[in-house]
Write an enzyme that holds these catalytic residues in place. Structure first.
Site, PDB file in Angstrom:
ATOM      1  N   HIS A  37      39.342  37.641 -47.470  1.00  0.00           N
ATOM      2  CA  HIS A  37      37.811  36.283 -47.664  1.00  0.00           C
ATOM      3  C   HIS A  37      36.534  36.853 -46.114  1.00  0.00           C
ATOM      4  O   HIS A  37      37.936  37.830 -45.627  1.00  0.00           O
ATOM      5  CB  HIS A  37      38.213  34.807 -47.186  1.00  0.00           C
ATOM      6  CG  HIS A  37      38.717  34.590 -45.573  1.00  0.00           C
ATOM      7  ND1 HIS A  37      40.153  35.131 -44.923  1.00  0.00           N
ATOM      8  CD2 HIS A  37      38.319  34.270 -44.327  1.00  0.00           C
ATOM      9  CE1 HIS A  37      40.179  34.728 -44.177  1.00  0.00           C
ATOM     10  NE2 HIS A  37      39.338  34.426 -43.344  1.00  0.00           N
ATOM     11  N   HIS A 121      33.352  40.539 -42.349  1.00  0.00           N
ATOM     12  CA  HIS A 121      33.342  41.794 -42.572  1.00  0.00           C
ATOM     13  C   HIS A 121      35.127  41.084 -43.298  1.00  0.00           C
ATOM     14  O   HIS A 121      35.277  39.467 -43.513  1.00  0.00           O
ATOM     15  CB  HIS A 121      34.891  42.271 -41.456  1.00  0.00           C
ATOM     16  CG  HIS A 121      35.327  41.118 -40.489  1.00  0.00           C
ATOM     17  ND1 HIS A 121      34.523  40.559 -39.153  1.00  0.00           N
ATOM     18  CD2 HIS A 121      36.677  40.727 -40.402  1.00  0.00           C
ATOM     19  CE1 HIS A 121      35.547  39.172 -38.767  1.00  0.00           C
ATOM     20  NE2 HIS A 121      36.442  39.416 -38.650  1.00  0.00           N
TER      21      HIS A 121
HETATM   22  P1  2AM Z   1      39.894  37.486 -38.419  1.00  0.00           P
HETATM   23  O1  2AM Z   1      39.484  38.090 -40.152  1.00  0.00           O
HETATM   24  O2  2AM Z   1      38.548  38.829 -37.731  1.00  0.00           O
HETATM   25  O3  2AM Z   1      41.012  37.326 -37.635  1.00  0.00           O
HETATM   26  C1  2AM Z   1      41.116  32.400 -40.225  1.00  0.00           C
HETATM   27  O4  2AM Z   1      41.765  32.593 -38.540  1.00  0.00           O
HETATM   28  C2  2AM Z   1      39.794  32.962 -40.284  1.00  0.00           C
HETATM   29  O5  2AM Z   1      38.879  33.036 -39.094  1.00  0.00           O
HETATM   30  C3  2AM Z   1      40.146  34.722 -39.919  1.00  0.00           C
HETATM   31  O6  2AM Z   1      39.139  35.438 -40.698  1.00  0.00           O
HETATM   32  C4  2AM Z   1      38.953  35.406 -38.460  1.00  0.00           C
HETATM   33  O7  2AM Z   1      38.898  36.720 -38.802  1.00  0.00           O
HETATM   34  C5  2AM Z   1      39.164  34.233 -38.317  1.00  0.00           C
HETATM   35  N1  2AM Z   1      39.159  33.405 -36.755  1.00  0.00           N
HETATM   36  C6  2AM Z   1      39.736  33.574 -36.228  1.00  0.00           C
HETATM   37  N2  2AM Z   1      39.574  33.078 -35.003  1.00  0.00           N
HETATM   38  C7  2AM Z   1      38.508  33.725 -34.316  1.00  0.00           C
HETATM   39  C8  2AM Z   1      37.504  33.220 -33.060  1.00  0.00           C
HETATM   40  N3  2AM Z   1      38.008  33.029 -32.231  1.00  0.00           N
HETATM   41  N4  2AM Z   1      36.001  33.628 -33.566  1.00  0.00           N
HETATM   42  C9  2AM Z   1      35.682  33.453 -34.766  1.00  0.00           C
HETATM   43  N5  2AM Z   1      36.484  34.123 -36.029  1.00  0.00           N
HETATM   44  C10 2AM Z   1      37.410  33.730 -35.541  1.00  0.00           C
END
Ligand code: 2AM
Length: 179
Positions: A37, A121
């Site tokens: 996603h 991303h």
């Molecule tokens: P990531 O894919 O780069 O890990 C669910 O966890 C989604 O939220 C994931 O797509 C994750 O990004 C994002 N996510 C998790 N922790 C986060 C944070 N502290 N700040 C921003 N995005 C976050």
């Protein structure tokens, strides 16, 4: 408490295409195809009433459907180590505008403002310790990745729960363009 984020689903064919890239880095935790996603706004842990406030504010967002193109590959680092590899999203004013409106809706719903820059991303794998050579090769092999554009016709509020084999995402609310 429930862990939430706003994001975009990817079409099935695109998820299948990305899933085919899930190899070549030993000990990487590849994201399951159904979990691929784009995060628009991470919220984090909230109580149930806060989720209703978030959904209520997000429901007032109106936008025209717009195309999104995945292109290129990159990585994030934590403490000098690669923590994730991802596919990029081509910069697009409509995507940025939607993200800004979700950010504003989250703040109206009482969430603290997001301090971090928006770097859209699709995370493909998370790593604790990947071999640097393998990570470099994966990035080199996918730097020219370019997908057929897909139309964003809705965004969603997802919950995330940690299962035995990694996080499970569940769509809690779907927001169509007309609000
Ligand atoms: P990531 O894919 O780069 O890990 C669910 O966890 C989604 O939220 C994931 O797509 C994750 O990004 C994002 N996510 C998790 N922790 C986060 C944070 N502290 N700040 C921003 N995005 C976050």
């Amino acid at each position: 408490m429930i862990r939430l984020f706003f994001g975009l689903e990817l079409p099935g064919e695109l998820r299948m295409r990305i899933a085919a890239l899930a190899s070549g880095i030993d000990r990487a935790r590849w994201v399951a195809p159904e979990n691929l996603h784009i995060t628009l706004r991470f919220v984090g842990e909230v109580e149930e009433p806060a989720m209703e406030d978030l959904a209520g504010e997000a429901a007032s967002i109106r936008f025209e459907p717009f195309p999104v193109t995945l292109s290129g590959a990159g990585h994030f680092e934590r403490r000098g180590r690669v923590s994730a590899v991802w596919l990029g999203v081509e910069p697009d004013p409509a995507l940025a505008a939607l993200r800004d409106r979700i950010e504003a809706a989250a703040v109206r719903a009482g969430q603290p403002p997001e301090g971090r820059k928006f770097r859209p991303h699709v995370t493909v794998a998370r790593l604790n310790q990947g071999r640097p050579g393998e990570v470099r090769d994966w990035l080199a092999a996918n730097t020219l990745f370019r997908a057929v554009p897909f139309t964003v016709a809705s965004f969603a509020l997802f919950s995330s729960t940690l299962g035995r084999s990694g996080p499970n995402y569940r769509m809690e609310c779907l927001f169509p363009p007309e609000g």
